[in-house]
Structure formats: structure tokens, C-alpha cells
Enzyme design. Structure first.
Site, PDB file in Angstrom:
ATOM      1  N   SER A   7       0.940  -1.283   0.096  1.00 20.58           N
ATOM      2  CA  SER A   7      -0.068   0.144  -0.090  1.00 20.58           C
ATOM      3  C   SER A   7       0.882   1.232  -0.007  1.00 20.58           C
ATOM      4  O   SER A   7       0.355   2.170  -0.664  1.00 20.58           O
ATOM      5  CB  SER A   7      -1.125   0.028   1.230  1.00 20.58           C
ATOM      6  OG  SER A   7      -1.853  -1.142   1.193  1.00 20.58           O
ATOM      7  N   THR A   8       2.112   1.139   0.560  1.00 19.92           N
ATOM      8  CA  THR A   8       2.877   2.419   0.649  1.00 19.92           C
ATOM      9  C   THR A   8       4.130   2.164   0.404  1.00 19.92           C
ATOM     10  O   THR A   8       4.450   1.023   0.380  1.00 19.92           O
ATOM     11  CB  THR A   8       2.704   3.005   2.442  1.00 19.92           C
ATOM     12  OG1 THR A   8       3.234   2.114   3.191  1.00 19.92           O
ATOM     13  CG2 THR A   8       1.502   3.342   2.712  1.00 19.92           C
TER      14      THR A   8
END
Length: 197
Positions: A7-8
């Protein structure tokens, strides 16, 4: 073909990549994007240009493919129309079998339900914290009155810009203005350096 997603930018896909390599994936495509987003270029490219009938798309976990049940089902249907199987290593799902298709839909529904519960608990916790007087975000920076003499003197001399004084104090320009007040800032500095967080 393998697909890994984190996600990041500070998350590492290594665990997923190792599992996909052990599963025998010839090529692995990695993406750094939220599962809630529909615009994931690597996944779109795989679906459009790479995967062919007879291939299997291998993922580490079904939530790597999508976060909502609707998107999961739409992606699985698109793969099925192309004649591409879907395999999830963690849940031992293989949509090339009827039982695998059923399990895929069940796990997708459970994952979405679990996320909804987490979101509900988080919201309830925030509401309760506000009711008790706690505010969201980080606590405001505080500068004691006796510490303000140094920045006042520096800014009165006019040798350092406001930004440099704020940096020395370890606060933002806006916080410095808030504590000092505009009257303590020489006109030439105040005009040249607008307050910014």
C-alpha cells in the site's frame, strides 16, 4: 504470472515476492498502491497485455488483488473471460476448480466484512475520544515564554529570516508567529515571509 502489491512506499513486498517465486511464477509484477484504488497500472497492464488464455495469475493473498468484494469479483470475472485462472497462496484458492471459485467468493466477503468492522471500531473510538475532549491530530507545539526571548532578539536584529528562526526553534513559521505575534516581527521580515505551516 505473479502479482504483488504493497500500500505504501515504506512497505516491503519481499515476503510476497519470495512466496510467489517459491510458487514457480515465471514473472512477478509489483505495485505500490492502495487496494482501494481502481487505477493500478501494473495490474491493468497484466490484464490487458500480459496474461493469455491458459495462464494463472498468482497472488499472495486475495486482498492484494482488491479491497472490495465488488472489485475482487469483477477482476475474477475478467480473468475467467480471458481464460486465466486465479490462485491465492495464503488462502489456498484456485479458481480453475468449482470449489476454488466458491471459496474465493466466501473469502472475499469475509475480508470485506472484517475491514468494515475495523472501520466501525475506529470511528467509534474517535467519537469517544472527542466526547472526552481529545482532539484529532498531533498536539500543538508549545514554546515557553522564557524561551521566546531568543527568537524575539534574532528577529529584532533582522539578520535571520523568519523561516531560519523557526527552524532553529524546531517549530513551523506559523507556530512561531502564533507565539510571538506579528508585532514582534520586523515589518521587512513579516512582509517577505508569510506565515506557513
Amino acid at each position: 504470472m505473479g502479482y504483488a502489491r504493497v500500500s505504501t512506499t515504506d512497505q516491503s513486498p519481499e515476503l510476497q515476492l519470495e512466496a510467489l517465486r517459491r510458487a514457480g511464477c515465471e514473472r512477478v509484477y509489483t505495485e505500490r498502491a492502495s487496494g482501494a484504488r481502481d487505477d493500478r497500472p501494473e495490474l491493468a497492464r497484466m490484464l490487458r497485455d500480459v496474461l493469455r488464455a491458459g495462464d494463472t495469475l498468482v497472488i499472495w493473498k486475495i486482498d492484494r488483488l482488491a479491497r472490495s468484494l465488488k472489485t475482487l469479483i469483477a477482476t475474477a470475472d475478467a480473468l475467467e473471460r480471458q481464460g486465466v485462472g486465479l490462485m491465492s497462496l495464503t488462502e489456498s484458492i484456485d479458481t480453475t476448480t468449482p470449489g476454488g471459485k466458491l471459496v474465493f467468493h466466501l473469502f472475499g466477503a469475509i475480508a470485506q466484512f472484517e475491514r468494515a468492522l475495523i472501520r466501525e471500531r475506529t470511528t467509534a473510538g474517535l467519537i469517544e475520544a472527542r466526547r472526552r475532549g481529545r482532539k484529532d491530530g498531533r498536539p500543538p507545539a508549545f514554546i515557553a515564554d522564557d524561551v521566546l526571548a531568543a527568537p524575539r532578539a534574532l528577529m529584532a536584529e533582522g539578520k535571520l529570516p523568519v523561516r531560519a528562526v523557526a527552524k532553529r526553534m524546531g517549530v513551523s513559521v506559523a507556530t512561531l508567529y502564533q507565539h510571538l505575534g506579528r508585532r514582534d516581527v520586523p515589518e521587512r521580515l513579516a512582509g517577505a515571509e508569510p506565515a506557513r505551516a
